[in-house]
Design a protein around this motif. Structure first.
Motif, PDB file in Angstrom:
ATOM      1  N   UNK A 133      53.896  45.384  29.464  1.00 55.44           N
ATOM      2  CA  UNK A 133      53.670  46.138  30.696  1.00 55.44           C
ATOM      3  C   UNK A 133      54.141  45.368  31.921  1.00 55.44           C
ATOM      4  N   UNK A 134      53.965  44.056  31.885  1.00 58.85           N
ATOM      5  CA  UNK A 134      54.374  43.227  33.020  1.00 58.85           C
ATOM      6  C   UNK A 134      55.887  43.210  33.196  1.00 58.85           C
ATOM      7  N   UNK A 135      56.610  43.527  32.118  1.00 60.40           N
ATOM      8  CA  UNK A 135      58.074  43.490  32.175  1.00 60.40           C
ATOM      9  C   UNK A 135      58.711  44.862  31.957  1.00 60.40           C
ATOM     10  N   UNK A 136      57.908  45.922  31.953  1.00 58.95           N
ATOM     11  CA  UNK A 136      58.447  47.263  31.693  1.00 58.95           C
ATOM     12  C   UNK A 136      59.255  47.743  32.894  1.00 58.95           C
ATOM     13  N   UNK A 137      60.544  47.934  32.690  1.00 57.64           N
ATOM     14  CA  UNK A 137      61.451  48.276  33.781  1.00 57.64           C
ATOM     15  C   UNK A 137      61.178  49.659  34.356  1.00 57.64           C
ATOM     16  N   UNK A 138      60.627  50.557  33.550  1.00 56.76           N
ATOM     17  CA  UNK A 138      60.358  51.912  34.037  1.00 56.76           C
ATOM     18  C   UNK A 138      59.096  51.991  34.892  1.00 56.76           C
ATOM     19  N   UNK A 139      58.321  50.906  34.919  1.00 55.36           N
ATOM     20  CA  UNK A 139      57.084  50.891  35.711  1.00 55.36           C
ATOM     21  C   UNK A 139      57.373  50.448  37.141  1.00 55.36           C
ATOM     22  N   UNK A 140      56.462  50.777  38.026  1.00 54.84           N
ATOM     23  CA  UNK A 140      56.626  50.382  39.426  1.00 54.84           C
ATOM     24  C   UNK A 140      56.426  48.874  39.586  1.00 54.84           C
ATOM     25  N   UNK A 141      56.940  48.345  40.688  1.00 53.50           N
ATOM     26  CA  UNK A 141      56.776  46.928  40.976  1.00 53.50           C
ATOM     27  C   UNK A 141      55.291  46.573  41.099  1.00 53.50           C
ATOM     28  N   UNK A 142      54.521  47.481  41.699  1.00 60.50           N
ATOM     29  CA  UNK A 142      53.084  47.243  41.856  1.00 60.50           C
ATOM     30  C   UNK A 142      52.405  47.151  40.492  1.00 60.50           C
ATOM     31  N   UNK A 143      52.769  48.045  39.583  1.00 60.10           N
ATOM     32  CA  UNK A 143      52.193  48.032  38.239  1.00 60.10           C
ATOM     33  C   UNK A 143      52.523  46.725  37.526  1.00 60.10           C
ATOM     34  N   UNK A 144      53.786  46.324  37.613  1.00 61.82           N
ATOM     35  CA  UNK A 144      54.198  45.100  36.931  1.00 61.82           C
ATOM     36  C   UNK A 144      53.503  43.867  37.517  1.00 61.82           C
ATOM     37  N   UNK A 145      53.306  43.889  38.826  1.00 59.88           N
ATOM     38  CA  UNK A 145      52.641  42.766  39.473  1.00 59.88           C
ATOM     39  C   UNK A 145      51.183  42.663  39.027  1.00 59.88           C
ATOM     40  N   UNK A 147      49.930  43.796  36.260  1.00 55.73           N
ATOM     41  CA  UNK A 147      49.904  43.408  34.850  1.00 55.73           C
ATOM     42  C   UNK A 147      50.228  41.927  34.675  1.00 55.73           C
ATOM     43  N   UNK A 148      51.092  41.392  35.531  1.00 58.35           N
ATOM     44  CA  UNK A 148      51.397  39.966  35.491  1.00 58.35           C
ATOM     45  C   UNK A 148      50.158  39.144  35.822  1.00 58.35           C
ATOM     46  N   UNK A 149      49.411  39.603  36.808  1.00 60.61           N
ATOM     47  CA  UNK A 149      48.160  38.910  37.169  1.00 60.61           C
ATOM     48  C   UNK A 149      47.158  38.953  36.018  1.00 60.61           C
ATOM     49  N   UNK A 150      47.056  40.106  35.369  1.00 64.66           N
ATOM     50  CA  UNK A 150      46.155  40.222  34.224  1.00 64.66           C
ATOM     51  C   UNK A 150      46.631  39.361  33.067  1.00 64.66           C
ATOM     52  N   UNK A 151      47.947  39.300  32.871  1.00 65.39           N
ATOM     53  CA  UNK A 151      48.511  38.478  31.809  1.00 65.39           C
ATOM     54  C   UNK A 151      48.165  37.010  32.025  1.00 65.39           C
ATOM     55  N   UNK A 152      48.235  36.566  33.258  1.00 63.53           N
ATOM     56  CA  UNK A 152      47.902  35.174  33.566  1.00 63.53           C
ATOM     57  C   UNK A 152      46.449  34.856  33.237  1.00 63.53           C
ATOM     58  N   UNK A 153      45.565  35.820  33.486  1.00 65.49           N
ATOM     59  CA  UNK A 153      44.151  35.634  33.140  1.00 65.49           C
ATOM     60  C   UNK A 153      43.987  35.557  31.625  1.00 65.49           C
ATOM     61  N   UNK A 154      44.694  36.436  30.903  1.00 57.58           N
ATOM     62  CA  UNK A 154      44.617  36.418  29.443  1.00 57.58           C
ATOM     63  C   UNK A 154      45.127  35.093  28.874  1.00 57.58           C
ATOM     64  N   UNK A 155      46.178  34.552  29.456  1.00 56.98           N
ATOM     65  CA  UNK A 155      46.722  33.276  28.989  1.00 56.98           C
ATOM     66  C   UNK A 155      45.754  32.132  29.275  1.00 56.98           C
TER      67      UNK A 155
END
Length: 204
Positions: A133-145, A147-155
């Motif tokens: 989701x963090x890298x999905x090109x069809x998603x909005x920049x806001x969505x990817x951002x 998801x990137x924040x959530x990914x960092x928490x998961x890591x």
């Protein structure tokens, strides 16, 4: 390599292998040798991965009710398989450490190694799908951002959980924690314990 590093690699392989076809009916092709811990870990994550996608499918608002019921039954069966396999992994650990005498002041952990590994397996799936989701090109920049924040928490959670599991195993190996396993004794699938099931048997 630490135990959790090895487990994470196996989980990633299972998830990658599943997504070659990305089909819940794909038969598992476990590459690890029989009776090995690696084989158990791969099998555990494969169950989790299939169930993850079954949970996605059943949430389709347009799904046929009959098909939804079939999937719900399949998820119930999957949950039982998951529990059985976790307990089997704990049995593997119990056998591995059977000759270790706990210290007189040894503590009991609230969670067994296998149930902690169960959380790590689910976390590997969360990381995989959140990364998509963090890298999905069809998603909005806001969505990817977001998801990137959530990914960092998961890591970060992966780092902390891995450290906790490795510490638990170290403490068991050194007698600081005594390993004790309680079977889950789930009641909802047992026709002698679930009132709905045993009433059906009685009436039938």
């Amino acid at each position: 390599m630490s135990f959790t590093d090895q487990a994470w690699e196996i989980f990633e392989k299972s998830i990658s292998d599943y997504h070659i076809k990305d089909d819940v009916d794909t038969p598992v092709d476990n590459p690890y040798k029989a009776e090995s811990l690696e084989r158990l870990l791969y099998a555990k994550n494969w169950i989790d991965t299939v169930q993850w996608h079954l949970e996605d499918i059943i949430r389709d608002e347009n799904i046929d009710p009959t098909e939804a019921l079939k999937i719900k039954r399949r998820i119930d069966s999957s949950n039982q398989q998951r529990t059985d396999l976790v307990e089997f992994i704990d049995s593997w650990f119990l056998n591995k450490y059977k000759d270790i005498a706990p210290n007189n002041d040894a503590k009991i952990n609230s969670e067994t190694p296998a149930w902690a590994v169960d959380r790590l397996s689910i976390l590997a799936l969360k990381v995989y799908h959140m990364s998509l989701e963090a890298h999905r090109e069809s998603a909005s920049m806001e969505h990817r951002q977001k998801c990137t924040e959530k990914l960092n928490v998961l890591l970060e959670q992966k780092k902390d959980l891995s450290e906790a599991i490795n510490q638990l195993i170290f403490d068991i190996e050194n007698g600081k924690v005594k390993m004790k396993v309680y079977k889950q004794m789930k009641m909802y699938n047992d026709e002698t314990l679930n009132p709905v099931l045993y009433q059906n048997v009685k009436n039938g």
